[in-house]
Design an enzyme around this catalytic site. Structure first.
Site, PDB file in Angstrom:
ATOM      1  N   ARG A 180       0.729  -1.148  -0.085  1.00 40.21           N
ATOM      2  CA  ARG A 180      -0.122  -0.155   0.205  1.00 40.21           C
ATOM      3  C   ARG A 180       0.793   1.123   0.014  1.00 40.21           C
ATOM      4  O   ARG A 180       1.766   1.566   0.891  1.00 40.21           O
ATOM      5  CB  ARG A 180      -0.942  -0.208   1.175  1.00 40.21           C
ATOM      6  CG  ARG A 180      -1.883  -1.324   1.360  1.00 40.21           C
ATOM      7  CD  ARG A 180      -3.268  -0.806   0.738  1.00 40.21           C
ATOM      8  NE  ARG A 180      -4.007  -2.115   0.645  1.00 40.21           N
ATOM      9  CZ  ARG A 180      -5.123  -2.293   1.173  1.00 40.21           C
ATOM     10  NH1 ARG A 180      -5.704  -1.518   2.189  1.00 40.21           N
ATOM     11  NH2 ARG A 180      -5.806  -3.433   0.884  1.00 40.21           N
ATOM     12  N   ARG A 233      -0.513   2.157  12.924  1.00 39.13           N
ATOM     13  CA  ARG A 233      -1.119   1.143  12.386  1.00 39.13           C
ATOM     14  C   ARG A 233      -1.174   0.874  10.917  1.00 39.13           C
ATOM     15  O   ARG A 233      -1.753  -0.073  10.364  1.00 39.13           O
ATOM     16  CB  ARG A 233      -2.816   0.990  13.064  1.00 39.13           C
ATOM     17  CG  ARG A 233      -3.627   2.086  12.358  1.00 39.13           C
ATOM     18  CD  ARG A 233      -4.932   1.957  13.144  1.00 39.13           C
ATOM     19  NE  ARG A 233      -5.920   2.327  12.077  1.00 39.13           N
ATOM     20  CZ  ARG A 233      -7.262   2.095  12.210  1.00 39.13           C
ATOM     21  NH1 ARG A 233      -7.615   1.868  13.296  1.00 39.13           N
ATOM     22  NH2 ARG A 233      -7.974   2.028  11.209  1.00 39.13           N
ATOM     23  N   HIS A 234      -0.300   1.622  10.387  1.00 40.60           N
ATOM     24  CA  HIS A 234      -0.205   1.556   8.666  1.00 40.60           C
ATOM     25  C   HIS A 234       1.211   1.131   8.458  1.00 40.60           C
ATOM     26  O   HIS A 234       2.081   1.832   8.737  1.00 40.60           O
ATOM     27  CB  HIS A 234      -0.588   2.776   8.136  1.00 40.60           C
ATOM     28  CG  HIS A 234      -2.174   3.046   8.112  1.00 40.60           C
ATOM     29  ND1 HIS A 234      -2.856   3.863   9.026  1.00 40.60           N
ATOM     30  CD2 HIS A 234      -3.071   2.373   7.249  1.00 40.60           C
ATOM     31  CE1 HIS A 234      -4.132   3.669   8.693  1.00 40.60           C
ATOM     32  NE2 HIS A 234      -4.244   2.862   7.829  1.00 40.60           N
ATOM     33  N   GLU A 252      -9.905  -1.587  13.486  1.00 40.71           N
ATOM     34  CA  GLU A 252     -10.364  -2.322  12.461  1.00 40.71           C
ATOM     35  C   GLU A 252      -8.941  -3.479  12.237  1.00 40.71           C
ATOM     36  O   GLU A 252      -7.947  -3.354  12.116  1.00 40.71           O
ATOM     37  CB  GLU A 252     -10.288  -1.782  11.157  1.00 40.71           C
ATOM     38  CG  GLU A 252     -10.708  -2.449   9.868  1.00 40.71           C
ATOM     39  CD  GLU A 252     -10.613  -1.736   8.621  1.00 40.71           C
ATOM     40  OE1 GLU A 252     -10.839  -0.609   8.658  1.00 40.71           O
ATOM     41  OE2 GLU A 252     -10.198  -2.438   7.744  1.00 40.71           O
ATOM     42  N   SER A 293     -11.472  -6.360   6.724  1.00 38.15           N
ATOM     43  CA  SER A 293     -12.788  -5.705   5.985  1.00 38.15           C
ATOM     44  C   SER A 293     -13.264  -6.857   5.008  1.00 38.15           C
ATOM     45  O   SER A 293     -12.377  -7.476   4.342  1.00 38.15           O
ATOM     46  CB  SER A 293     -12.192  -4.607   5.065  1.00 38.15           C
ATOM     47  OG  SER A 293     -12.235  -3.446   6.084  1.00 38.15           O
ATOM     48  N   ARG A 315      -1.633  -6.362  12.222  1.00 34.33           N
ATOM     49  CA  ARG A 315      -2.648  -5.675  13.048  1.00 34.33           C
ATOM     50  C   ARG A 315      -3.200  -6.516  13.972  1.00 34.33           C
ATOM     51  O   ARG A 315      -3.684  -6.318  15.137  1.00 34.33           O
ATOM     52  CB  ARG A 315      -3.984  -5.258  12.245  1.00 34.33           C
ATOM     53  CG  ARG A 315      -3.439  -3.984  11.331  1.00 34.33           C
ATOM     54  CD  ARG A 315      -4.467  -2.851  11.627  1.00 34.33           C
ATOM     55  NE  ARG A 315      -3.945  -1.764  10.831  1.00 34.33           N
ATOM     56  CZ  ARG A 315      -5.024  -1.024   9.968  1.00 34.33           C
ATOM     57  NH1 ARG A 315      -6.315  -1.369  10.230  1.00 34.33           N
ATOM     58  NH2 ARG A 315      -4.666   0.014   9.256  1.00 34.33           N
ATOM     59  N   GLU A 354       0.545   4.107   0.897  1.00 31.40           N
ATOM     60  CA  GLU A 354      -0.093   5.210   1.653  1.00 31.40           C
ATOM     61  C   GLU A 354       0.711   5.892   2.263  1.00 31.40           C
ATOM     62  O   GLU A 354       1.553   5.097   3.128  1.00 31.40           O
ATOM     63  CB  GLU A 354      -1.160   4.467   2.497  1.00 31.40           C
ATOM     64  CG  GLU A 354      -2.252   3.910   2.010  1.00 31.40           C
ATOM     65  CD  GLU A 354      -3.099   3.022   2.817  1.00 31.40           C
ATOM     66  OE1 GLU A 354      -4.509   2.990   2.964  1.00 31.40           O
ATOM     67  OE2 GLU A 354      -2.559   2.212   3.504  1.00 31.40           O
TER      68      GLU A 354
HETATM   69  P1  ATP Z   1      -7.477   1.297   7.483  1.00 36.61           P
HETATM   70  O1  ATP Z   1      -8.997   2.049   7.563  1.00 36.61           O
HETATM   71  O2  ATP Z   1      -7.159   0.964   8.726  1.00 36.61           O
HETATM   72  O3  ATP Z   1      -6.475   2.407   6.613  1.00 36.61           O
HETATM   73  P2  ATP Z   1      -8.374  -0.133   5.210  1.00 36.61           P
HETATM   74  O4  ATP Z   1      -9.816  -0.063   5.354  1.00 36.61           O
HETATM   75  O5  ATP Z   1      -7.683   0.995   4.189  1.00 36.61           O
HETATM   76  O6  ATP Z   1      -7.821   0.040   6.654  1.00 36.61           O
HETATM   77  P3  ATP Z   1      -8.478  -2.583   3.957  1.00 36.61           P
HETATM   78  O7  ATP Z   1      -8.405  -2.396   2.355  1.00 36.61           O
HETATM   79  O8  ATP Z   1      -9.901  -2.876   4.403  1.00 36.61           O
HETATM   80  O9  ATP Z   1      -8.011  -1.441   4.802  1.00 36.61           O
HETATM   81  O10 ATP Z   1      -7.817  -3.833   4.311  1.00 36.61           O
HETATM   82  C1  ATP Z   1      -7.914  -4.962   4.886  1.00 36.61           C
HETATM   83  C2  ATP Z   1      -7.240  -5.283   6.421  1.00 36.61           C
HETATM   84  O11 ATP Z   1      -5.783  -5.303   5.997  1.00 36.61           O
HETATM   85  C3  ATP Z   1      -7.463  -4.058   7.383  1.00 36.61           C
HETATM   86  O12 ATP Z   1      -8.466  -4.342   8.100  1.00 36.61           O
HETATM   87  C4  ATP Z   1      -6.201  -4.217   7.931  1.00 36.61           C
HETATM   88  O13 ATP Z   1      -6.200  -5.249   9.071  1.00 36.61           O
HETATM   89  C5  ATP Z   1      -5.287  -4.292   7.107  1.00 36.61           C
HETATM   90  N1  ATP Z   1      -4.532  -3.227   6.362  1.00 36.61           N
HETATM   91  C6  ATP Z   1      -5.026  -2.300   5.705  1.00 36.61           C
HETATM   92  N2  ATP Z   1      -4.171  -1.486   5.257  1.00 36.61           N
HETATM   93  C7  ATP Z   1      -2.820  -1.795   6.248  1.00 36.61           C
HETATM   94  C8  ATP Z   1      -1.852  -0.997   6.330  1.00 36.61           C
HETATM   95  N3  ATP Z   1      -1.578  -0.018   5.734  1.00 36.61           N
HETATM   96  N4  ATP Z   1      -0.872  -1.605   7.185  1.00 36.61           N
HETATM   97  C9  ATP Z   1      -1.159  -2.722   7.744  1.00 36.61           C
HETATM   98  N5  ATP Z   1      -2.348  -3.255   7.638  1.00 36.61           N
HETATM   99  C10 ATP Z   1      -3.162  -2.876   7.055  1.00 36.61           C
HETATM  100 MG    MG Z   2     -11.172  -1.630   5.568  1.00 35.94          MG
END
Ligand code: ATP
Ligand code: MG
Length: 550
Positions: free
Chosen positions: A322, A330-331, A473, A476, A524, A324
């Site tokens: 990602r 937590r990311h 979270e 998802s 996570r 981001e």
């Molecule tokens: P968040 O809202 O916390 O940024 P997200 O909704 O963007 O997460 P999803 O695409 O739903 O993330 O990803 C599914 C799962 O993967 C999340 O619930 C989380 O456990 C994990 N996850 C997502 N993005 C990250 C990240 N950048 N680093 C670590 N774990 C992640």
């Molecule tokens: Mg999500």
């Protein structure tokens, strides 16, 4: 100088000499002859004493030099292991040691975490292996442990690896500073297998203190997170870190165990892809020969393709990338995704509840089968075990919004939850329902990806869910749209270029069963399960916007 002058000078010197020999008593008068004699005797005595002491010291040194070291076979630097031999030695792990093994002789390979001399006849070693530590002890005796051997033990640099033979002894008092405290190892043989030859960036002891230790003694050294991560190999050696990654592996193992039992097939989807799997800008571009490719942001499209290919139930454990620029606790920019996708007959709740049961299976087994590791982690990172129900709580998104509003949080019906709102909701749910783990169902359609199935009863909502642990979270998921017409409609409604998804849509044009699934972040789950405040602690070699090393 003339002859006369020379004679005069000699005379002066003689007189001065004589004057110096005249010793005065306390009142300044010259001493009597008797007193002078006594003084002379005392001087001779003192001189003899000094000579005797010097002679004795020289004799001792000579004796020591000539002293046979009767323990040379029992210690030293081992020859470089080039796999020269195989013996039938039975090796014991420190973790396995117990009072039941008293008097047994054991062979152990471990690191010397610290060595502490007590005089020149005794030495204590803290020996560490993985998630366990024990106290080793060497005491000089008459035939097997020499002073030289104890001196050698004291000189071993911290973190060197040693191979020892020892007798298991029950100490008078339990050793509180070691994880295996009901025994002590009386070392009889000690060989260095790998010697530390350079200074460590920090000591393992400093890296192992808990918040509580710092509260008790604020003068203790602190090791900053960046220093730890820059020197991750050393940092990972702490018993807590060893245990964290045993637990991380356990979550993966239990995920596999549960899904294998449920007849899932493990798949491996490509991480180099030609289009961004979920659209959006959080994707890493890579040069792929003469064109561009991307690193997969999730296995979403491919796990669905496997459903269209009649695999029925699939899962994958693999990296997710990602891009981001989120510098949060937590990311990560690369994390381990635990993904699953599953065809169903009637209702996506079949799958949602099954995933709920899967988490309960993981949580229960961690407490039972990884109790040792959990205890070790909780010593450095104190936390209460999570509370969860045998049948996990399901809440609807709109009810969560109502609960938040009831407690003064301002939020729109269809707004996404911010991280602080998620955490607040977690607190309220814990208060009201007594659980740290729950499923939030029926998210607004507008805040979910294009492939999410709308709720047939309320088109502003969707058949989608997030799972939360300690208020944050961890997953998802949703029912996905398996109808190509509806899928194309949604893609267009969200202004995504359908041509980038041609292959994906085709999969559904050829017919595909209804299906649902989810994506979990491994780091996570471990982080929130253990109540650790930063995801970097639960990622082996974390990658974030500022860090791609080591
Ligand atoms: P968040 O809202 O916390 O940024 P997200 O909704 O963007 O997460 P999803 O695409 O739903 O993330 O990803 C599914 C799962 O993967 C999340 O619930 C989380 O456990 C994990 N996850 C997502 N993005 C990250 C990240 N950048 N680093 C670590 N774990 C992640
Ligand atoms: Mg999500």
């Amino acid at each position: 100088m003339s002859e006369q002058e020379q004679q005069n000078q000699q005379q002066i010197a003689d007189v001065t000499d004589k004057m110096e020999q005249v010793i005065l008593d306390a009142e300044g008068k010259p001493l009597s002859k008797k007193a002078l004699k006594k003084l002379e005797k005392e001087r001779e005595k003192e001189q003899k004493k000094q000579e005797r002491l010097a002679r004795e010291a020289a004799e001792r040194a000579a004796r020591e030099a000539a002293e046979v070291d009767y323990a040379t076979d029992n210690y030293g630097n081992a020859k470089l292991n080039m796999s020269q031999q195989q013996t039938n030695t039975k090796w014991t792990e420190i973790k396995e040691l117990s009072a039941a093994m008293a008097d047994q002789t054991v062979h152990i390979q471990a690191r010397v975490q610290t060595s502490r001399p007590t005089g020149n006849k005794m030495c204590f070693l803290v020996l560490r292996e993985g998630t366990a530590t024990a106290q080793g002890l060497l005491v000089v005796n008459e035939d097997t442990i020499s002073k030289q051997m104890v001196k050698f033990a004291n000189s071993i640099p911290s973190e060197s690896i040693v191979s020892i033979t020892a007798i298991v002894v029950i100490p008078a008092e339990p050793i509180k500073s070691c994880t295996v405290g009901d025994i002590e190892l009386h070392i009889t043989k000690l060989f260095v297998i790998s010697k530390v030859v350079t200074g460590l960036p920090f000591s393992i002891e400093d890296a192992s203190y808990s918040k509580l230790d710092y509260e008790k003694d604020p003068t203790l050294n602190k090791v900053l997170l960046d220093t730890r991560l820059d020197n991750r190999v050393i940092d990972l050696r702490t018993i807590a870190n060893n245990a964290i990654f045993k637990i991380q592996a356990a979550v993966g193992q239990l995920f596999r165990e549960y899904l294998t039992e449920q007849k899932f097939t493990e798949i491996h989807t490509p991480k180099l892809i030609s289009t961004a799997s979920e659209g959006g800008s959080n994707v890493f571009q890579v040069t792929y020969f003469k064109r561009q490719a991307y690193l997969a942001q999730s296995p979403q499209l491919y796990k669905q393709a496997c459903i269209a290919a009649d695999f029925g139930r699939v899962y994958e454990i693999a990296p997710v990338f990602r891009a981001e620029n989120a510098n949060t606790y937590r990311h990560l920019t690369e994390y381990v995704g635990l993904d699953l996708e599953c065809a169903f007959r009637e209702h996506y709740h079949e799958i949602m509840y099954m995933i709920g049961d899967m988490f309960v299976y993981i949580f229960k087994n961690l407490e039972e089968r990884w109790a040792h590791e959990l205890e070790i982690v909780r010593k450095q990172y104190p936390s209460e075990p999570i509370k969860f129900d045998e049948k996990p709580l399901r809440l609807e998104f709109k009810d969560a919004i109502a609960l938040l509003r009831k407690h003064g949080v301002e939020i729109g019906d269809l707004d996404d939850l911010s991280t602080p709102q998620e955490r607040e909701l977690g607190k309220l749910v814990k208060k009201e329902y007594g659980t740290d783990f729950y499923m939030l169902d029926k998210f607004p359609l507008g805040i979910r990806p294009f492939y999410t199935m709308p709720d047939p009863e309320n088109p502003e909502y969707s058949n989608s869910y997030d799972f939360f642990l300690r208020g944050e979270e961890i997953m998802s998921g949703a029912q996905r749209i398996h109808d190509p017409v509806l899928l194309t409609e949604r893609i267009k409604a969200l202004e995504i270029d359908p041509s980038s998804l041609t292959d994906y849509i085709k999969g559904f044009e050829y017919g595909c069963p209804p299906h649902a699934g989810g994506g979990v972040g491994l780091e996570r789950v471990v982080m929130f399960y253990l109540g650790i405040g930063n995801i970097r602690h639960t990622s082996l070699f974390p990658r974030d916007p500022k860090r791609v090393d080591p």
